[in-house]
Write a protein that holds these residues in place. Structure first.
Motif, PDB file in Angstrom:
ATOM      1  N   ALA A 263       0.832  -1.197   0.000  1.00 32.97           N
ATOM      2  CA  ALA A 263       0.000   0.000   0.000  1.00 32.97           C
ATOM      3  C   ALA A 263       0.869   1.250   0.000  1.00 32.97           C
ATOM      4  N   PRO A 264       0.322   2.403  -0.400  1.00 34.51           N
ATOM      5  CA  PRO A 264       1.087   3.656  -0.312  1.00 34.51           C
ATOM      6  C   PRO A 264       1.519   3.919   1.122  1.00 34.51           C
ATOM      7  N   GLU A 265       2.536   4.765   1.277  1.00 38.13           N
ATOM      8  CA  GLU A 265       3.091   5.019   2.597  1.00 38.13           C
ATOM      9  C   GLU A 265       2.043   5.569   3.550  1.00 38.13           C
ATOM     10  N   ASP A 266       1.129   6.406   3.048  1.00 41.27           N
ATOM     11  CA  ASP A 266       0.087   6.964   3.921  1.00 41.27           C
ATOM     12  C   ASP A 266      -1.163   6.099   3.952  1.00 41.27           C
ATOM     13  N   SER A 267      -1.110   4.904   3.348  1.00 45.04           N
ATOM     14  CA  SER A 267      -2.210   3.927   3.317  1.00 45.04           C
ATOM     15  C   SER A 267      -3.360   4.347   2.412  1.00 45.04           C
ATOM     16  N   ARG A 268      -3.331   5.525   1.814  1.00 45.26           N
ATOM     17  CA  ARG A 268      -4.486   6.107   1.133  1.00 45.26           C
ATOM     18  C   ARG A 268      -4.781   5.404  -0.196  1.00 45.26           C
ATOM     19  N   LEU A 269      -6.049   5.017  -0.372  1.00 49.22           N
ATOM     20  CA  LEU A 269      -6.536   4.476  -1.633  1.00 49.22           C
ATOM     21  C   LEU A 269      -7.470   5.471  -2.322  1.00 49.22           C
ATOM     22  N   PHE A 270      -8.581   5.810  -1.650  1.00 50.70           N
ATOM     23  CA  PHE A 270      -9.568   6.736  -2.225  1.00 50.70           C
ATOM     24  C   PHE A 270     -10.080   7.670  -1.144  1.00 50.70           C
ATOM     25  N   ASN A 271     -10.133   8.965  -1.447  1.00 51.46           N
ATOM     26  CA  ASN A 271     -10.773   9.926  -0.562  1.00 51.46           C
ATOM     27  C   ASN A 271     -12.283   9.826  -0.730  1.00 51.46           C
ATOM     28  N   PHE A 272     -13.024  10.113   0.334  1.00 50.66           N
ATOM     29  CA  PHE A 272     -14.479  10.182   0.190  1.00 50.66           C
ATOM     30  C   PHE A 272     -15.041  11.201   1.166  1.00 50.66           C
ATOM     31  N   ALA A 273     -16.232  11.691   0.826  1.00 47.52           N
ATOM     32  CA  ALA A 273     -16.893  12.694   1.658  1.00 47.52           C
ATOM     33  C   ALA A 273     -18.395  12.601   1.435  1.00 47.52           C
ATOM     34  N   PRO A 274     -19.200  12.974   2.441  1.00 43.96           N
ATOM     35  CA  PRO A 274     -20.657  12.986   2.255  1.00 43.96           C
ATOM     36  C   PRO A 274     -21.068  14.151   1.352  1.00 43.96           C
ATOM     37  N   THR A 275     -22.159  13.966   0.635  1.00 44.90           N
ATOM     38  CA  THR A 275     -22.699  15.030  -0.215  1.00 44.90           C
ATOM     39  C   THR A 275     -24.188  15.210   0.064  1.00 44.90           C
ATOM     40  N   TYR A 276     -24.664  16.405  -0.269  1.00 46.26           N
ATOM     41  CA  TYR A 276     -26.096  16.711  -0.180  1.00 46.26           C
ATOM     42  C   TYR A 276     -26.428  17.640  -1.340  1.00 46.26           C
ATOM     43  N   GLY A 278     -25.753  17.073  -4.290  1.00 46.58           N
ATOM     44  CA  GLY A 278     -24.614  17.039  -5.197  1.00 46.58           C
ATOM     45  C   GLY A 278     -23.398  17.811  -4.742  1.00 46.58           C
ATOM     46  N   LYS A 279     -23.405  18.365  -3.532  1.00 38.46           N
ATOM     47  CA  LYS A 279     -22.275  19.146  -3.039  1.00 38.46           C
ATOM     48  C   LYS A 279     -21.709  18.510  -1.766  1.00 38.46           C
ATOM     49  N   LYS A 280     -20.383  18.555  -1.653  1.00 38.99           N
ATOM     50  CA  LYS A 280     -19.749  18.065  -0.438  1.00 38.99           C
ATOM     51  C   LYS A 280     -20.179  18.905   0.749  1.00 38.99           C
ATOM     52  N   VAL A 281     -20.406  18.236   1.888  1.00 39.95           N
ATOM     53  CA  VAL A 281     -20.822  18.942   3.098  1.00 39.95           C
ATOM     54  C   VAL A 281     -19.910  18.548   4.246  1.00 39.95           C
ATOM     55  N   ALA A 282     -19.774  19.458   5.211  1.00 41.90           N
ATOM     56  CA  ALA A 282     -18.947  19.200   6.384  1.00 41.90           C
ATOM     57  C   ALA A 282     -19.556  18.094   7.232  1.00 41.90           C
ATOM     58  N   CYS A 283     -18.695  17.398   7.966  1.00 40.40           N
ATOM     59  CA  CYS A 283     -19.190  16.270   8.758  1.00 40.40           C
ATOM     60  C   CYS A 283     -18.369  16.103  10.029  1.00 40.40           C
ATOM     61  N   ALA A 284     -18.914  15.331  10.943  1.00 34.69           N
ATOM     62  CA  ALA A 284     -18.214  14.824  12.115  1.00 34.69           C
ATOM     63  C   ALA A 284     -18.297  13.302  12.065  1.00 34.69           C
ATOM     64  N   VAL A 285     -17.417  12.623  12.802  1.00 31.15           N
ATOM     65  CA  VAL A 285     -17.348  11.156  12.753  1.00 31.15           C
ATOM     66  C   VAL A 285     -17.619  10.590  14.128  1.00 31.15           C
ATOM     67  N   GLN A 286     -18.523   9.642  14.176  1.00 29.11           N
ATOM     68  CA  GLN A 286     -18.886   8.962  15.423  1.00 29.11           C
ATOM     69  C   GLN A 286     -18.613   7.477  15.241  1.00 29.11           C
ATOM     70  N   ALA A 287     -17.667   6.936  16.010  1.00 32.24           N
ATOM     71  CA  ALA A 287     -17.179   5.580  15.770  1.00 32.24           C
ATOM     72  C   ALA A 287     -17.543   4.640  16.907  1.00 32.24           C
ATOM     73  N   MET A 288     -18.166   3.530  16.560  1.00 32.75           N
ATOM     74  CA  MET A 288     -18.349   2.402  17.442  1.00 32.75           C
ATOM     75  C   MET A 288     -17.636   1.200  16.830  1.00 32.75           C
ATOM     76  N   ALA A 289     -17.557   0.104  17.548  1.00 33.49           N
ATOM     77  CA  ALA A 289     -16.763  -1.033  17.081  1.00 33.49           C
ATOM     78  C   ALA A 289     -17.232  -1.559  15.736  1.00 33.49           C
ATOM     79  N   THR A 290     -18.544  -1.565  15.492  1.00 37.66           N
ATOM     80  CA  THR A 290     -19.063  -2.193  14.280  1.00 37.66           C
ATOM     81  C   THR A 290     -19.760  -1.231  13.332  1.00 37.66           C
ATOM     82  N   GLU A 291     -19.874   0.037  13.716  1.00 36.49           N
ATOM     83  CA  GLU A 291     -20.559   0.980  12.833  1.00 36.49           C
ATOM     84  C   GLU A 291     -19.942   2.356  12.960  1.00 36.49           C
ATOM     85  N   LEU A 292     -19.739   2.977  11.810  1.00 34.72           N
ATOM     86  CA  LEU A 292     -19.229   4.338  11.732  1.00 34.72           C
ATOM     87  C   LEU A 292     -20.359   5.230  11.234  1.00 34.72           C
TER      88      LEU A 292
END
Length: 791
Positions: A263-276, A278-292
């Protein structure tokens, strides 16, 4: 640190003093005479008016915080902001070693990045006296030679607001929080001020903060994706946060990443972001063991691993997702049937994106002379009045679209069952450490990969993108072997899958790479002996696997005597610090190849454990007794050679020059427990009990702090930091040697530090937490030592 707070009875100063004291700093309240009754905590007190404060009063502090202010109800005193600053500058220029942190004003902030207008200009003229003087005081500070930092609050500075502990940072410009407001609380401002005292990020600079709104902190989180990327046990691809972001609203920058060796040194394959819409929107991330959960103001995206390499992404109504990447030569995004695409990533494998609900739109033009689709964007948009469901699957070979996929609920249920089954193998801990049991379990669960390439069985990584070495697999096995031995057995076996023809175990390997030129300590005996206390290995491990462990570890132990005894004195050597696990430790200061007592102790335990297993397998009695004799002989030779009556020493291989530095490596023979003579146990325990040497408030340092000259060169990995392996080995050894009280004392300190400061690998022995967050090694130490505290 020693911190003096000027104005510790005021609104800002009071909270800063409290915050610093609650974190364990030594706070002195510098207050006007007669105002001590207004203090909320019991501090040291220096009664001085700021204009009478002299350099001699300040000398000895690490930091002075000035929370000086003029009262709003006494107009005409605003000029004191300047004269107070002049007085502080005059005295503190004599003390360049002491930092000055100033509670500043917002008026000097720029409203725009073009620097056309300051906040001051938006303040009505009738209210400008104090802000104008604050701006002039700031200019004087910037022109001084003081070691200063200036913290400007937001425009809306709420004295009654709550402490969220979450804030966003800016520099010379007004910044807005996720609600679009320049808003912050005094309590969060105090958190930021003390964070800066500890982190020293803005030396001779100004910064500003805003509080992050509670809306994006109200959901339950198990972990931060910044520290622990989102994986399912066994998988090689997961969800990462960019290193320049975190999971707070407006900061999160997400990508799909791989931990394969190619893999690349920074592990990066594909960037992704939520949209609304058709436009990218800001987000926060809430992580549990089995669901993000990716939270936005318009709706959420939900992610779960239905299988270790199959990610499902579901959106609320109206929510979409955008994927993008800049490709290089021979990389491309290509259609793979209806509403599906495959990204070909060269040595990093392939990803298939199958839109199960909604519509995918690709913008990835082929450029022939670049042999690539260099600019790739894939949008998955919801149908009218609907939502999306996207399947993302990783393949080490060319990918394919399945005939059918599980729905999101089925995938989440599968992940949850897998997680609960794993969590059940982690022992419960004493209060208060139980509260981090689930996080410690997730740290291990998320670092386990499955068979692929060189890897033939479950294998645990050290960090999300870096595999664990051979001795780390032993710690991993002990941490996971309290209740069930099935996974622990595989972790002990997997290094044998890449054993050399003459018996050496590699340093580490992953699915595609192997590091065999170096090695790590033979602590397999330490691990086996601890596991034997909890299990009858003859029952817990299938006989064929126990035979494999026996034969593999036997030639591993013999390898040291054949290939690491260059002077043929019967004492094996480490060829460098990397091989000992104390990479840059001072044992190797005067010699590259060293004969050390810890290597003898480790081999002695290994041979004793082999004798135990020989009995379990029904080997000839003489075979088992042979291992026991070798173990006892090695212990005797170790004591005769390396114990000088007061301490263990090391010898330069060949010349036998004595090396006796201040490294904790000399105390690792305590893993032998009561196999050592009592006088040696007592002496080692006495040394380990000395506060400020190896014993710190945070666990055991890797180098004595009071006598080591090498600390003047700066701290390094095994030169002072509190590290997981040495704490695990020495603490469990003390317990086995009958020094349970001392073992519990050190374990308590280490576990408390990890619980309070996060699962960090490098712990500063003087201040606590530093860095290298996440990873499995610290989680293993937390599990092993928390369980020890139950005894």
């Amino acid at each position: 640190m020693k911190i003096g707070v000027i104005g510790a009875t005021g609104k800002a100063g009071r909270l800063i003093a409290n915050e610093a004291a609650n974190r364990g700093h030594e706070v002195t309240a510098i207050i006007r005479p007669g105002s001590a009754g207004r203090l909320e905590q019991s501090y040291k007190i220096l009664e001085r008016d700021i204009f009478n404060l002299k350099a001699e009063d300040i000398r000895g502090f690490d930091v002075v915080v000035s929370a000086f202010g003029t009262p709003f109800n006494k107009p005409g005193a605003e000029y004191l902001h300047q004269t107070a600053m002049e007085s502080l500058i005059r005295e503190m220029e004599q003390l360049p070693e002491v930092r000055l942190l100033c509670v500043g004003g917002a008026s000097s902030l720029w409203e725009d990045r073009e620097q056309t207008r300051r906040v001051l200009e938006s303040i009505p003229r009738d209210w400008r006296a104090a802000p104008e003087n604050q701006v002039k005081a700031f200019e004087k500070l910037k022109a001084s030679k003081v070691n200063w930092t200036y913290l400007s609050p937001p425009k809306n500075f709420d004295a009654a607001g709550t402490r969220t502990g979450k804030y966003m940072i800016g520099t010379d410009y007004v910044i807005l929080n996720s609600a679009g407001e320049s808003y912050g609380t005094y309590a969060d401002y105090a958190v930021a001020m003390v964070d800066e005292i500890e982190n020293k990020a803005y030396i001779r600079r100004r910064f500003t903060i805003v509080s992050d709104p509670m809306f994006f902190q109200d959901g339950k989180r198990l972990f931060s994706v910044a520290n622990f990327p989102f994986f399912r046990k066994g998988g090689y691809f997961g969800v990462y946060l960019s290193t320049v972001s975190d999971d707070s609203y407006g900061s999160a920058e997400l990508f799909f990443g791989s931990r394969r060796g190619t893999a690349p040194e920074d592990s990066r394959l594909f960037n992704f972001a939520p949209t609304y819409n058709g436009k990218k929107v800001a987000c926060a991330v809430q992580a549990m063991a089995t669901e993000l959960t990716i939270r936005t103001r318009h709706g959420n995206l939900y992610l779960c691993f239905a299988e270790s390499s199959l990610l499902l992404i579901k959106g609320d109504q109206g929510m979409g997702i955008r994927l993008n990447r800049t490709m290089t030569s021979h990389q491309q995004l290509k259609p793979r049937g209806a509403n599906a695409w495959e990204s070909v990533m060269g040595y990093s494998g392939c990803m298939v994106y199958r839109v199960l609900k909604g519509q995918g739109v690709s913008d990835s033009p082929w450029v022939w002379d670049e042999l690539s689709t260099p600019r790739v964007q894939l949008d998955v948009n919801p149908d009218s009045d609907s939502s999306i469901l996207l399947a993302v699957e990783e393949f080490p070979y060319a990918g394919w679209v399945r005939d059918s996929y599980p729905n999101y609920e089925e995938g989440l249920e599968s992940a949850q069952k897998d997680w609960e089954s794993f969590l059940a193998t982690i022992p419960h801990f004493p209060i208060p450490f139980e509260e981090k049991r689930e996080l410690a379990a997730y740290a291990l669960w998320s670092h386990i990969v499955g068979p692929s390439g060189r890897i033939k069985r479950p294998y645990m990584y050290m960090f999300p993108a870096f595999s664990a070495s051979s001795w780390q697999q032993c710690f991993n096995a002990v941490a996971l072997g309290s209740i069930d031995m099935s996974l622990s057995t595989e972790l002990l076996l997997n290094m044998l899958d890449q054993q050399s023809p003459v018996g050496q175990l590699p340093d580490f390997y992953d699915d595609s790479r192997l590091s065999g030129a170096q090695l790590k300590p033979p602590i397999q005996g330490w691990a086996l002996k601890l596991l034997m206390k909890k299990h009858d290995l003859a029952r817990a491990i299938p006989k064929d696997k126990l035979e494999t462990l026996y034969s593999g570890f036997a030639i591993w132990g013999d390898w040291f005597m054949k290939y690491r005894d260059d002077d043929h004195d019967g004492l094996p050597q480490y060829d460098c610090g990397d091989e000992s696990g104390c990479d840059d430790g001072t044992v190797f200061k005067y010699g590259k190849a060293m004969e050390t007592p810890d290597l003898c102790a480790e081999l002695a335990l290994l041979w004793e454990a082999l004798g135990d297993i020989a009995k379990m397998l029904g080997k000839d009695a003489e075979e088992a007794e042979g291992w026991y004799r070798r173990s006892k002989d090695m212990i005797g030779k170790m004591i005769e050679t390396f114990w000088n009556g007061e301490r263990f020493v090391a010898l330069v291989n060949g010349t036998h020059e004595v090396v006796a530095t201040d490294s904790c490596e000399y105390y690792l023979p305590i893993i032998l427990g009561k196999r050592l003579p009592q006088e040696i146990i007592d002496k080692l325990a006495m040394d380990l009990s000395v506060e400020g040497d190896l014993l710190t408030p945070y666990g055991l340092a890797s180098e004595k702090l009071s006598t080591s000259d090498e600390l003047a060169l700066g701290m390094h990995m095994a030169r002072a930091y509190v590290l997981p392996p040495y704490n695990m080995l020495i603490i469990t050894g003390l317990s086995d040697a009958g020094k349970q009280e001392l073992a519990r004392k050190i374990a308590l300190r280490y576990c408390q530090t990890v619980k309070d400061g996060g699962f960090i690998m490098l712990i500063n022995p003087f201040m606590g937490g530093v860095g290298m967050s996440g990873g499995s090694w610290t989680a293993c130490a937390y599990i092993i030592l928390s369980e020890l505290l139950l005894k």
